[in-house]
Design an enzyme around this catalytic site. Structure first.
Site, PDB file in Angstrom:
ATOM      1  N   CYS A 135       1.156  -1.370   0.339  1.00 21.47           N
ATOM      2  CA  CYS A 135      -0.164   0.139  -0.139  1.00 21.47           C
ATOM      3  C   CYS A 135       0.970   1.143   0.131  1.00 21.47           C
ATOM      4  O   CYS A 135       1.805   1.804   1.120  1.00 21.47           O
ATOM      5  CB  CYS A 135      -0.985   0.336   1.231  1.00 21.47           C
ATOM      6  SG  CYS A 135      -2.166   1.569   1.449  1.00 21.47           S
ATOM      7  N   CYS A 141      -1.032   6.114   6.961  1.00 24.42           N
ATOM      8  CA  CYS A 141      -2.137   6.947   7.234  1.00 24.42           C
ATOM      9  C   CYS A 141      -2.382   6.022   9.108  1.00 24.42           C
ATOM     10  O   CYS A 141      -2.931   6.549   9.091  1.00 24.42           O
ATOM     11  CB  CYS A 141      -3.297   6.106   6.929  1.00 24.42           C
ATOM     12  SG  CYS A 141      -3.342   4.178   6.388  1.00 24.42           S
ATOM     13  N   CYS A 144      -2.817   0.613   8.833  1.00 31.88           N
ATOM     14  CA  CYS A 144      -1.693  -0.876   9.208  1.00 31.88           C
ATOM     15  C   CYS A 144      -0.234  -1.029   9.309  1.00 31.88           C
ATOM     16  O   CYS A 144       0.431  -0.504   7.547  1.00 31.88           O
ATOM     17  CB  CYS A 144      -2.669  -2.067   8.086  1.00 31.88           C
ATOM     18  SG  CYS A 144      -2.611  -0.946   6.682  1.00 31.88           S
ATOM     19  N   CYS A 244      -8.177   1.864  -0.353  1.00 27.71           N
ATOM     20  CA  CYS A 244      -7.482   1.321   1.180  1.00 27.71           C
ATOM     21  C   CYS A 244      -7.722  -0.484   0.814  1.00 27.71           C
ATOM     22  O   CYS A 244      -8.506  -0.754   0.431  1.00 27.71           O
ATOM     23  CB  CYS A 244      -8.455   1.432   1.901  1.00 27.71           C
ATOM     24  SG  CYS A 244      -8.141   0.557   3.647  1.00 27.71           S
ATOM     25  N   GLN A 373     -18.774  -7.084  13.850  1.00 27.34           N
ATOM     26  CA  GLN A 373     -17.286  -7.146  13.985  1.00 27.34           C
ATOM     27  C   GLN A 373     -16.795  -7.226  12.261  1.00 27.34           C
ATOM     28  O   GLN A 373     -17.519  -7.519  11.772  1.00 27.34           O
ATOM     29  CB  GLN A 373     -16.784  -9.223  14.537  1.00 27.34           C
ATOM     30  CG  GLN A 373     -16.831  -9.510  16.058  1.00 27.34           C
ATOM     31  CD  GLN A 373     -15.207  -9.475  16.158  1.00 27.34           C
ATOM     32  OE1 GLN A 373     -14.953  -8.785  15.367  1.00 27.34           O
ATOM     33  NE2 GLN A 373     -15.725  -9.812  17.835  1.00 27.34           N
ATOM     34  N   GLU A 425     -26.351  -5.444  27.379  1.00 24.59           N
ATOM     35  CA  GLU A 425     -25.689  -4.691  26.897  1.00 24.59           C
ATOM     36  C   GLU A 425     -25.989  -3.161  26.759  1.00 24.59           C
ATOM     37  O   GLU A 425     -27.005  -2.939  27.269  1.00 24.59           O
ATOM     38  CB  GLU A 425     -25.565  -4.750  25.466  1.00 24.59           C
ATOM     39  CG  GLU A 425     -24.890  -3.413  24.515  1.00 24.59           C
ATOM     40  CD  GLU A 425     -23.413  -3.641  24.512  1.00 24.59           C
ATOM     41  OE1 GLU A 425     -23.322  -2.558  24.487  1.00 24.59           O
ATOM     42  OE2 GLU A 425     -23.000  -4.721  24.511  1.00 24.59           O
ATOM     43  N   ASP A 473     -17.191 -10.652  26.842  1.00 28.03           N
ATOM     44  CA  ASP A 473     -16.310  -9.673  25.251  1.00 28.03           C
ATOM     45  C   ASP A 473     -16.400  -8.434  26.345  1.00 28.03           C
ATOM     46  O   ASP A 473     -16.986  -7.442  25.041  1.00 28.03           O
ATOM     47  CB  ASP A 473     -16.916 -10.409  24.544  1.00 28.03           C
ATOM     48  CG  ASP A 473     -16.302 -10.214  23.732  1.00 28.03           C
ATOM     49  OD1 ASP A 473     -15.587  -8.994  22.941  1.00 28.03           O
ATOM     50  OD2 ASP A 473     -16.903 -10.344  22.352  1.00 28.03           O
ATOM     51  N   CYS A 500     -10.032  -8.200  23.687  1.00 29.44           N
ATOM     52  CA  CYS A 500      -9.328  -6.958  22.266  1.00 29.44           C
ATOM     53  C   CYS A 500      -8.240  -6.246  22.600  1.00 29.44           C
ATOM     54  O   CYS A 500      -7.866  -5.505  22.280  1.00 29.44           O
ATOM     55  CB  CYS A 500     -10.443  -6.535  21.152  1.00 29.44           C
ATOM     56  SG  CYS A 500     -11.089  -4.835  22.608  1.00 29.44           S
TER      57      CYS A 500
END
Length: 551
Positions: A135, A141, A144, A244, A373, A425, A473, A500
């Protein structure tokens, strides 16, 4: 590429020498994973335009702001920051975008007592496992940042970060973990590009162009509009992006069409200026799903604007709708000075108001602002692992408590094998989506409740039977101590913790297994398994599944 063990942290005291674990409890340190030997010193000298790096023999132990140093990156810390040490003194410095084995010149940009941050000025010799980033925007940016690191090396770095965090922060014995095979090899992602089903681009009144100088020096082209991604650390600078590599090919077609025409003066479209609070276009959000009948891709385009003027968007909608995959064009109106992508009002400009996504044999409705997700392909792998680790009896006798359930995806995939699922939630719209998804899939043994799990009291849990299995989660901050106390009192036979953020996950595992004496909490769980899953290749993000069983 193990995370380096920094000097000065002893016992189970608060972290003082691990900046990337600050404010998280640590334990007695076992020997860190060995780093590969450093490459020989390069004969290449830094450019004469750069200040000469100071030798450690003439510098103080604590380098001052503005000092130039020659450094070698030893490992990657959490969030993908490079860990380096000043020669001879061993003082720790952190450098964004430095990769293991890279020798470079850096300037100290910030000091924080027991470590410093440096800005990379020039690479002398490149890092190990170097590959060419496909990329063109990868260096700027921030989306990644490890594209130029071989994927196998990325996986190894993530795997070791999880291991070291669990051992050091979670206070688990490395010997016992090795003996019991607690740490499982990270699960790679077979789809390393085009895996994101959601991307959000920002409109900007000024186009940021990277300079040839050190990172942090940037030029602005005045009066040149931009549509792309925010420069890391700047809310008002946008890097113009034409394509992208993380999003689908279909959404790249949409982006190309919008880029081709939105700056046409005849359309009268203007980007929102975050300083003057004037302008019309704020964000372009692109989502990809799959048709439940054909399995083919379907795309939602969401324009976030400062006011409702559908006629202004008509030329864009007309062109976008020619793409076969586009089945929905939405307009979220956010009239506040804030620049969020969630609007006070939502309008359908073309097609339907939701798209579908398929996951574990179920169909989910995804609206413009639904949480889902963002890697559907790898979510299949993640959810299959969760179901396996739950070790369900399959006789429809078990009760599952699904904490931080979002739109109900995990709980609903388990509902077919259990007696009942109870999901909690805090986000009202997510709870509504979860209930609709249950109806859509003909699932009648799932109940979803809105509630803030950070503010539970002694009455929490009275509205459902005692669960056999708990699925948790949480978002990045992890679980509140009130919730951990509830789980320790509940003593469900098994907890599946999906995280995460392995740093806060390690902290919570410590509390659940070892307790917290100063809060009169006694741990009652045993860590059985830690399974890292790479959900987002070329980024520092790591997903973990941790299995806990009642002692």
């Amino acid at each position: 590429m193990a995370v380096a063990a920094f000097p000065g942290c002893a016992g189970a005291s608060r972290l003082t020498a691990h900046p990337w674990m600050r404010a998280i409890r640590c334990s007695s340190f076992s020997s860190p994973s060995p780093c590969p030997p450093l490459p020989p010193h390069s004969s290449v000298e830094p450019s004469t335009s750069l200040p000469s790096p100071e030798s450690s023999s003439t510098s103080s132990f604590f380098p001052k702001r503005g000092k130039t140093l020659e450094l070698v990156c030893e490992s990657l810390a959490f969030k993908g920051t490079g860990v380096c040490k000043v020669a001879d003194t061993g003082f720790v410095v952190m450098c964004d975008r430095a990769l293991p084995g890279e020798r470079f010149i850096g300037r100290v940009s910030r000091t924080k007592g027991n470590y410093a941050e440096v800005t990379k000025l020039k690479t002398i010799t490149p890092h190990w496992d170097l590959v060419e980033a496909p990329c063109a925007y990868a260096s700027y940016c921030g989306g990644c940042k490890t594209q130029n690191l071989h994927y196998k090396a990325q996986l190894k770095a993530k795997e070791l970060q999880v291991r070291d965090l669990i051992i050091h922060v979670g206070r688990f014995s490395s010997t016992d973990c090795a003996k019991d095979c607690i740490f499982k090899p990270i699960v790679p992602c077979d789809m390393q590009f085009h895996y994101r089903n959601k991307m959000e681009f920002s409109f900007g009144a000024q186009c940021w162009v990277p300079s040839d100088g050190p990172r942090g020096d940037q030029d602005l082209i005045e009066n040149a509009y931009a549509l792309g991604l925010h420069v890391p650390g700047f809310f008002d600078k946008v890097l113009h992006i034409d394509k992208c590599m993380l999003q689908s090919e279909a959404t790249n077609k949409v982006l190309a069409i919008v880029q081709d025409c939105w700056r046409d003066p005849s359309l009268g479209l203007s980007p929102y200026d975050v300083h003057t609070h004037r302008g019309f276009l704020k964000h372009l959000m692109l989502r990809t799903g799959r048709d439940k009948r054909t399995g083919f891709a379907e795309v939602m385009v969401n324009f976030v604007t400062s006011s409702y003027k559908p006629e202004m968007l008509d030329p864009l909608v007309e062109r976008i709708s020619t793409i076969p995959e586009v089945v929905s064009v939405m307009n979220n109106v956010n009239s506040s000075v804030g620049n969020t992508s969630v609007g006070e009002q939502e309008y359908t400009l073309y097609g339907k108001s939701t798209i579908n996504e398929l996951l574990r044999g179920l169909t989910f409705n995804v609206s413009a602002n639904s949480f889902f997700q963002t890697n559907s392909y790898q979510a299949e792998v993640l959810y299959k692992l969760i179901e396996d680790f739950a070790n369900l009896k399959g006789d429809l006798s078990e009760i599952v408590l699904d904490l931080f359930c979002g739109t109900g995806t995990i709980g609903l995939t388990l509902a077919r094998r259990v007696r009942h699922v109870y999901g909690f939630e805090v986000v009202k719209q997510a709870v509504s989506d979860a209930r609709q998804n249950a109806v859509l899939n003909g699932i009648h043994n799932a109940t979803f409740i809105q509630g803030d799990l950070n503010k539970i009291d002694g009455d929490f849990g009275k509205e459902f039977p005692r669960p056999d299995i708990v699925i948790s989660d949480p978002n990045r901050p992890g679980m509140h101590l009130k919730l951990i106390k509830y789980l320790l009192n509940l003593q469900a036979s098994r907890i599946i913790y999906i995280s995460c953020n392995p740093a806060t996950c390690a902290r919570d595992l410590d509390y659940l297994c070892h307790g917290l004496p100063e809060k009169n909490l006694r741990g009652c769980y045993r860590l059985k398994c830690v399974q890292p899953v790479d959900m987002f290749p070329h980024t520092p993000h790591i997903e973990c599944i941790c299995v806990l069983e009642l002692c």
